[in-house]
Design an enzyme around this catalytic site. Structure first.
Site, PDB file in Angstrom:
ATOM      1  N   LYS A 167       2.457   2.063  -5.141  1.00 41.31           N
ATOM      2  CA  LYS A 167       3.166   1.528  -6.308  1.00 41.31           C
ATOM      3  C   LYS A 167       2.403   1.776  -7.599  1.00 41.31           C
ATOM      4  CE  LYS A 167       3.386  -2.612  -4.504  1.00 41.31           C
ATOM      5  NZ  LYS A 167       2.921  -2.270  -3.150  1.00 41.31           N
ATOM      6  N   GLN A 225       2.289  -6.172  -3.230  1.00 45.66           N
ATOM      7  CA  GLN A 225       2.522  -6.187  -1.786  1.00 45.66           C
ATOM      8  C   GLN A 225       3.797  -5.415  -1.417  1.00 45.66           C
ATOM      9  OE1 GLN A 225       2.080  -9.757  -2.991  1.00 45.66           O
ATOM     10  NE2 GLN A 225      -0.055  -9.922  -2.503  1.00 45.66           N
ATOM     11  N   GLY A 266      -3.807  -4.708  -4.634  1.00 50.37           N
ATOM     12  CA  GLY A 266      -4.594  -3.753  -5.404  1.00 50.37           C
ATOM     13  C   GLY A 266      -3.817  -2.490  -5.700  1.00 50.37           C
ATOM     14  N   HIS A 267      -3.928  -2.005  -6.921  1.00 49.68           N
ATOM     15  CA  HIS A 267      -3.314  -0.742  -7.316  1.00 49.68           C
ATOM     16  C   HIS A 267      -4.411   0.206  -7.793  1.00 49.68           C
ATOM     17  CE1 HIS A 267       0.850  -2.720  -8.305  1.00 49.68           C
ATOM     18  NE2 HIS A 267       0.604  -2.623  -7.018  1.00 49.68           N
ATOM     19  N   ASP A 282       0.820  -1.221   0.000  1.00 53.07           N
ATOM     20  CA  ASP A 282       0.000   0.000   0.000  1.00 53.07           C
ATOM     21  C   ASP A 282       0.852   1.269   0.000  1.00 53.07           C
ATOM     22  OD1 ASP A 282      -2.408  -1.601   0.326  1.00 53.07           O
ATOM     23  OD2 ASP A 282      -1.801  -1.843   2.413  1.00 53.07           O
TER      24      ASP A 282
END
Length: 430
Positions: free
Chosen positions: A16, A224, A40-41, A13
């Site tokens: 990225k 991650q 998740g991005h 988080d």
């Protein structure tokens, strides 16, 4: 022209998605090399918000090749849904712009069921997984009973792979009080989704090596963060794959010489989702303020993130294990307005000062942070695009972070907007 690996240098988080998107404009190939759709991005481009989980961030950029490497575990039904969602937002995705390694392991419904059942019955110490089957799929990969993308092309092979997996899974399910797997229904589901996946299947190792020989710029995208690495993270509260930069080559079928620059993404404070040690965690008004200002909720799970002061010891550690050449410091603007800021410069463990987080879980739990205080700044850094736009206090904070982690800042992010980025050192120019 360098090939760049982007890795998270904390517990994930770190932002990225934005940085990968920012870099992908100058890359030719963007490759995911580990993890699953538990990561998740969030990308914000021209006011449009894109939420990605399985797909590489490069898919929203026209004219780029996006690759899902063999180091990833892939839920085929989730991928189809994610592609449909992005197409609904006007993103074109074709076999010319997306390739999936033929040896990529597939996450099956039985993996998610096993993941959730274990977590629900684990009264000793919950890991805090997303319950999406990533861990059980990696287990099957190592146990040589996983279904891979290439297996979808031949029914006899597919049935053999499923049968091998079910010998293991049905025994586990009995112990957990779950019904046996409906073999025929599972095979039918796989046959149904197969055409939608196989159209993207390719010998990614060959494509990637040819791209390198042709002088293409390759961006390796990690998921991650390094503190969730299966070997170097805060075990057992970790993910099920290697997250550090060394996995980038293995995860797409290239040699280590293909990596020229490692960019570590680092948040200007620290957050964590799920269980596990967190030495600088704040459960006071400052922690609440960081969470509210930073909108700290997981892209994938929606879970509230735990927040704390910047931990220079941990980041120095992850920069070493990933061979980070430069960091991208994100969310600096969240610190605007704090009268005093704290940075963790060491730990105290049973009266002894430590300059790293020990490996043993019981020792990690007993570590207390040693802080260095710095004055904050009252001016806004949000949207800054040059050093001249930053207040002196913010510049001092960034410089002190560089000193403490023994790694220079290459990029500085001051908002979710991709253009609100200060370029200090171009990773692709190395």
């Amino acid at each position: 022209m360098a090939n760049v690996v982007v890795v998270g240098a904390q517990w994930g988080d770190e932002g990225k998605g934005k940085i990968v998107d920012w870099l992908s404009e100058r890359a030719d190939v963007i490759a995911r090399f580990q993890g699953g759709h538990n990561a998740g991005h969030t990308l914000v481009i021209d006011g449009e918000v894109y939420k990605l989980h399985a797909l590489p961030s490069g898919v929203v950029r026209g004219g780029k090749l996006s690759v899902i490497g063999n180091g990833v575990v892939l839920d085929p039904w989730h991928l189809v849904s994610e592609i449909e969602t992005l197409r609904g937002q006007g993103v074109e995705i074709t076999p010319e712009t997306l390739m999936i390694a033929e040896n990529t392991p597939l996450i099956l419904p039985i993996h998610g069921e096993l993941d959730r059942a274990r977590e629900a019955q684990n009264s000793v110490a919950k890991i805090g997984t997303t319950g999406r089957g990533i861990g059980p799929c990696y287990e099957d990969k190592v146990g040589r009973r996983v279904v891979r993308v290439a297996d979808l092309a031949d029914q006899a092979t597919l049935e053999l792979r499923v049968d091998r997996a079910l010998v293991h899974h049905d025994a586990l399910r009995r112990g957990l009080g779950l019904d046996p797997v409906d073999r025929d229904a599972l095979i039918a589901k796989l046959k149904d989704v197969a055409p939608a996946i196989l159209e993207y299947a390719a010998p990614v190792w060959k494509v990637m090596n040819e791209a390198r020989k042709a002088g293409k710029r390759i961006l390796f995208e990690g998921a991650q963060g390094a503190l969730l690495d299966i070997d170097f993270g805060t075990y057992p509260f970790v993910t099920s794959s290697n997250v550090i930069a060394g996995q980038a080559a293995t995860g797409v079928g290239m040699g280590p010489g293909s990596i020229d620059f490692v960019l570590g993404i680092v948040k200007a404070y620290t957050t964590r989702v799920g269980e596990g040690p967190f030495p600088t965690e704040l459960e006071d008004a400052d922690g609440q303020r960081l969470g509210e200002r930073g909108h700290e909720f997981g892209t994938t799970t929606g879970r509230k993130r735990r927040c704390g002061w910047f931990d220079a010891c941990l980041v120095r550690q992850t920069c070493a294990t990933s061979g980070v050449n430069g960091i991208s410091l994100t969310k600096l603007d969240v610190l605007d307005g704090f009268e005093t800021l704290k940075i963790c410069v060491g730990y105290e463990l049973d009266g002894v000062r430590m300059d790293y987080l020990p490996t043993a879980a019981d020792q990690q739990a007993r570590c207390t942070p040693i802080y260095e205080e710095m004055p904050g700044w009252s001016e806004s850094t949000e949207g800054a695009r040059s050093w001249a736009d930053l207040p002196a206090g913010a510049i001092k904070y960034v410089r002190r972070v560089e000193e403490l982690i023994d790694c220079p800042v290459a990029l500085l992010s001051t908002s979710p907007e991709r253009e609100d980025t200060i370029l200090v050192r171009d990773p692709f120019a190395d």
